[in-house]
Design an enzyme around this catalytic site. Structure first.
Site, PDB file in Angstrom:
ATOM      1  CB  SER A  74      -0.947  -0.102   1.317  1.00 22.61           C
ATOM      2  OG  SER A  74      -1.703  -1.150   1.222  1.00 22.61           O
TER       3      SER A  74
HETATM    4  N1  SAH Z   1      -1.435  -3.875   3.266  1.00 19.99           N
HETATM    5  C1  SAH Z   1      -0.668  -4.652   2.106  1.00 19.99           C
HETATM    6  C2  SAH Z   1      -1.478  -4.422   0.987  1.00 19.99           C
HETATM    7  C3  SAH Z   1      -1.551  -5.596   0.173  1.00 19.99           C
HETATM    8  S1  SAH Z   1      -2.458  -5.671  -1.259  1.00 19.99           S
HETATM    9  C4  SAH Z   1       0.730  -4.074   2.180  1.00 19.99           C
HETATM   10  O1  SAH Z   1       0.745  -3.035   2.334  1.00 19.99           O
HETATM   11  O2  SAH Z   1       1.627  -4.817   1.541  1.00 19.99           O
HETATM   12  C5  SAH Z   1      -4.031  -6.601  -0.939  1.00 19.99           C
HETATM   13  C6  SAH Z   1      -3.795  -8.011   0.015  1.00 19.99           C
HETATM   14  O3  SAH Z   1      -5.125  -8.580   0.197  1.00 19.99           O
HETATM   15  C7  SAH Z   1      -3.213  -8.888  -1.068  1.00 19.99           C
HETATM   16  O4  SAH Z   1      -2.058  -9.609  -0.360  1.00 19.99           O
HETATM   17  C8  SAH Z   1      -4.170  -9.845  -1.199  1.00 19.99           C
HETATM   18  O5  SAH Z   1      -3.626 -11.154  -1.337  1.00 19.99           O
HETATM   19  C9  SAH Z   1      -5.106  -9.752  -0.140  1.00 19.99           C
HETATM   20  N2  SAH Z   1      -6.347 -10.361  -0.283  1.00 19.99           N
HETATM   21  C10 SAH Z   1      -7.136 -10.369  -1.163  1.00 19.99           C
HETATM   22  N3  SAH Z   1      -8.464 -10.722  -1.079  1.00 19.99           N
HETATM   23  C11 SAH Z   1      -8.255 -11.386   0.079  1.00 19.99           C
HETATM   24  C12 SAH Z   1      -9.178 -12.115   0.903  1.00 19.99           C
HETATM   25  N4  SAH Z   1     -10.449 -12.528   0.523  1.00 19.99           N
HETATM   26  N5  SAH Z   1      -8.646 -12.353   2.284  1.00 19.99           N
HETATM   27  C13 SAH Z   1      -7.447 -12.349   2.447  1.00 19.99           C
HETATM   28  N6  SAH Z   1      -6.682 -11.500   1.876  1.00 19.99           N
HETATM   29  C14 SAH Z   1      -7.156 -10.917   0.796  1.00 19.99           C
END
Ligand code: SAH
Length: 225
Positions: A74
């Protein structure tokens, strides 16, 4: 500081100098982040350790960056803003995070609240995030490999829930797992039309605040090995 820990914290630091970090903090402040604790935690959290070494030189830009598997770490502004919204009414004890990803938002949260419960659907991302948090000695986090649409009911209720992927609708399970007075920060919508929302569990029902347009990867279905 132990030699090894020192190496970890400063890996690639040549391109990610203290000045670059200060510039990011200044920028977040100018963009309206006013919670001093949030700014301080972002200042001291080494974001360059949460991306590939090839991208480390861009880690203190205020931008999302790829972390593989079609996912992104993010944007620092969004991490700061969502953390600030969660903490607006005071300190929080139990916070659930949906979408661990690189673990960067997890690491920031873990320094702001008592305990973090982080759910991720992609096992390899979760494993890597776990390692990073151990390296940084952030130990008040537990991880679950599962589907964020379902939350983590066994350990509910939570005083705060943060979702770092955009949901087509607010998942009912997450509303159910909010403690009284609990706060849910979640992007809602799809594609280009996404709004950041703050939902609070009131004595009767829920209040909702719409906080403006955002851009996140989608909240998908089911765990993935
Ligand atoms: N806060 C994280 C953002 C990652 S992007 C960072 O700063 O690195 C969003 C994340 O949500 C991804 O890793 C994706 O795999 C996860 N995601 C998407 N759908 C999901 C679900 N249903 N349950 C759990 N995680 C999920």
């Amino acid at each position: 500081m132990a030699r090894e820990q020192d190496d970890i914290l400063h890996r690639g630091i040549g391109m990610t100098s203290q000045r670059t970090r200060e510039r990011l903090i200044q920028r977040l402040y100018e963009e309206g982040i006013s919670n001093a604790k949030v700014l301080e935690v972002i200042r001291r959290t080494p974001r360059h350790l949460f991306v590939d070494e090839a991208l480390a030189h861009r880690a203190y830009e205020d931008t999302a960056l790829p972390i593989g598997h079609n996912q992104t770490i993010s944007q620092p502004y969004m991490v700061a803003r969502m953390s600030e919204l969660l903490l607006e009414a005071g300190p929080l004890d139990k916070v659930m995070e949906i979408g661990t990803g690189s673990g960067y938002q997890t690491a920031v949260l873990s320094q702001l609240v008592e305990r973090v419960f982080s759910v991720e659907r992609i096992k390899v991302l979760q494993d890597r995030a776990k390692e990073r948090l151990v390296e940084l000695n952030l130990r008040n986090v537990v991880f679950r490999w599962g589907d964020g649409w379902e939350g983590w009911p066994a350990l509910a209720p939570y005083n705060g829930i943060i979702v770092t992927a955009v949901a087509t609708d607010v998942p009912q399970a997450l509303l159910d797992q909010l403690a009284p007075g609990g706060r849910l920060v979640i992007p809602v919508g799809s594609g280009e039309v996404q709004q950041l929302m703050l939902i609070i569990r009131e004595e009767q029902g829920f209040s909702r605040r719409v906080l403006g347009a955002v851009r996140f990867v989608p909240l998908l279905n089911g765990p993935l090995a």
